[in-house]
Design an enzyme around this catalytic site. Structure first.
Site, PDB file in Angstrom:
ATOM      1  CG  HIS A   7      -9.112  -8.692   2.505  1.00 18.41           C
ATOM      2  ND1 HIS A   7      -8.144  -7.811   3.165  1.00 18.41           N
ATOM      3  CD2 HIS A   7     -10.043  -9.007   3.376  1.00 18.41           C
ATOM      4  CE1 HIS A   7      -8.749  -7.702   4.518  1.00 18.41           C
ATOM      5  NE2 HIS A   7      -9.815  -8.444   4.815  1.00 18.41           N
ATOM      6  CG  ASN A  54      -6.031   0.168  -0.183  1.00 20.57           C
ATOM      7  OD1 ASN A  54      -4.966   0.462  -0.585  1.00 20.57           O
ATOM      8  ND2 ASN A  54      -6.208  -0.102   1.207  1.00 20.57           N
ATOM      9  CG  HIS A  92      -1.821  -1.091   1.298  1.00 23.51           C
ATOM     10  ND1 HIS A  92      -3.032  -0.912   0.608  1.00 23.51           N
ATOM     11  CD2 HIS A  92      -1.660  -2.257   2.054  1.00 23.51           C
ATOM     12  CE1 HIS A  92      -3.769  -2.332   0.825  1.00 23.51           C
ATOM     13  NE2 HIS A  92      -2.618  -3.151   1.504  1.00 23.51           N
ATOM     14  CG  ASP A 104      -1.288  -6.360   4.150  1.00 25.11           C
ATOM     15  OD1 ASP A 104      -1.352  -5.359   3.339  1.00 25.11           O
ATOM     16  OD2 ASP A 104      -2.177  -6.932   4.626  1.00 25.11           O
ATOM     17  CG  HIS A 153      -1.732   3.002   9.161  1.00 28.13           C
ATOM     18  ND1 HIS A 153      -2.752   3.268   8.340  1.00 28.13           N
ATOM     19  CD2 HIS A 153      -1.785   1.340   9.201  1.00 28.13           C
ATOM     20  CE1 HIS A 153      -3.344   2.056   7.901  1.00 28.13           C
ATOM     21  NE2 HIS A 153      -2.876   1.205   8.131  1.00 28.13           N
TER      22      HIS A 153
END
Ligand SMILES: [Zn+2]
Length: 473
Positions: A195, A109, A77, A348, A352
């Site tokens: 997922h 996403n 991500h 993965d 954050h």
């Protein structure tokens, strides 16, 4: 140190002009070979690979400097566009190279979601502007806006060059949509990456359903939520493949014994399914939520009874979807890697911001910033004698390459004479301490901050160009 890469390297993006790797341990899963070797690289191309034998090979051990093909990450991500405080394409690619990765597949996403070619163009422009030679591949969303309501423009996205489709972060809830997506994507030769989570079973869930969650008072996240979703996906795949032989389902971040057993059975039955597992589901368990810090293979499931508590409980950096599982499930992840049920290790990588993580455990954002520590976690399993080095490397190279098929730019992956150098050099005897400052990712949300790992990456070369070099070599 046997190999001085610093003398040979240069700034990121430059062609690697000249490098002689002498008396190193080479691992080339594509060629099915590992052992002592000399490599010569000139002008970004592997000029020669000489496998050493007899006296020349004496004293060259697999626990020193290792050279391997550049790693491929099927699941990252990068947060751009939309959440550049957590990660940008540039910082994500720098982090990837620090972890030894030369190809990453980014999930759609973002905000806006990558559900049309315009967003793909934006992400690609950011990659080009970064100057990083790490190859960025992207998945398109399965559904418009990842809302789960109607199919995205799969055909247009496929033509624009996405490498598959995923609504990751969420499962494809509608069976009809998954069926249609597998059919359309399969016709275009692309996988659907699911997922697998039955969201009706995980509403409000916080931690793997079991003894640790019970003692900690966290709401349970049942293993069956993954297994039932996998069973549904496989049943749909079996239907679709009768009409669309090119259909391909890839299940990402599988974390439970039951789900992996289902994939094992489906593969034996010839269904076109592949899957990956993460380093954190391999190396950590739910014991870590209690404050244990022992590796999964050393766990018992009762960290209190064993006096194994070393840290504060409820570290939000451990909140991840799917959750860290039981000791038995982590053992099943390892077994799946060993027997090939798991085709690949994918990180993965989920960076954050501090704001999204520094909250009560149950409210923390899901995910671990893991691309820079993936190799270290796998090497912990190797060092413990649980995982052969060659299998760990295969799960980071030839395994994901087989899932991607020809959609990577690299025509000849591996340590191949005449090919562009695409490789990582790391030193298994060189231990390094994970620190927030040392992570190139903007996401510092790692449960192994302060921990010492083996296998410091010395040099990463992507497509003949320097992607990362250690500050002191
Ligand atoms: Zn996911």
């Amino acid at each position: 140190m046997a190999v001085d890469v610093r003398a040979a390297a240069g700034e990121v993006g430059r062609i690697l002009a000249e490098l002689d790797l002498s008396a190193v341990w080479a691992v080339d899963p594509g060629a099915g070979r590992e052992g002592p070797a000399d490599l010569v690289i000139r002008d970004g191309t592997i000029e020669s690979v000489t496998w050493l034998e007899g006296a020349d090979a004496d004293g060259i051990e697999p626990n020193g400097v290792v050279v391997a093909p550049g790693f491929i990450d099927l699941h990252v991500h990068l947060r751009e566009p939309g959440n550049e405080d957590a990660e940008t394409v540039a910082s994500g690619l720098a982090a990837a190279a620090h972890g030894g990765f030369t190809t990453v597949c980014t999930m759609p996403n973002t905000d806006p979601a990558l559900d049309e070619p315009g967003v793909l163009a934006l992400v690609r422009a950011a990659a080009a502007a970064s100057g990083s030679p790490v190859e960025l591949l992207a998945y398109g969303a399965v559904t418009a806006g990842r809302k789960g309501e109607q199919l995205a423009a799969l055909g247009e996205l496929g033509d624009a060059g996405v490498v598959g489709f995923s609504d990751d972060g969420a499962p494809v809830r509608s069976a009809t949509i998954l069926r249609n997506a597998l059919a359309y994507a399969g016709s275009a030769g692309l996988p659907v990456v699911d997922h697998a989570e039955d969201a009706s079973a995980t509403d409000g869930a916080e931690a793997n359903d079991g003894f640790v969650a019970t003692v900690l008072g966290l709401r349970g996240w049942p293993a069956s939520a993954e297994a039932s979703a996998v069973a549904r996906d496989l049943a749909i795949l079996a239907d679709v493949v009768r009409d669309v032989p090119g259909a391909h389902l890839h299940l990402t971040h599988l974390s439970t014994a039951r789900a992996l057993d289902l994939v094992r059975g489906a593969k034996a039955a010839g269904l076109p399914v592949t899957c990956d597992v993460t380093p954190h589901h391999l190396a950590f368990t739910d014991e870590w939520l209690a404050g244990a810090r022992r590796w999964a293979w050393d766990g018992s499931g009762d960290p209190w009874g064993d006096n194994a508590i070393e840290a504060q409980p409820f570290d939000p950096s451990l909140r991840v979807n799917p959750p860290l599982r039981s000791v038995e499930d982590a053992g099943a992840v390892l077994a799946a890697l060993l027997d090939g049920t798991a085709d690949a290790v994918a990180t993965d990588h989920a960076p954050h911001t501090e704001v999204d993580k520094a909250v009560e455990f149950g409210y923390a954002a899901n995910g671990i910033s893991g691309i820079e520590t993936a190799l270290g976690l796998l090497l912990a399993a190797v060092d413990a004698g649980r995982l052969p080095l060659a299998r760990a490397i295969a799960a980071l190279t030839s395994g994901p390459r087989a899932v991607l098929g020809s959609r990577s730019r690299r025509e000849r992956p591996g340590l191949t004479e005449g090919a562009a150098a695409d490789l990582v050099v790391f030193d298994r005897s060189d231990r390094w301490t994970v620190g927030a400052d040392g992570l190139l990712s903007r996401g510092k949300n790692s449960p192994v901050l302060g921990r010492t790992l083996s296998g410091r990456v010395l040099l990463t070369v992507a497509g003949g160009r320097i992607a990362y070099e250690a500050a002191e070599g």
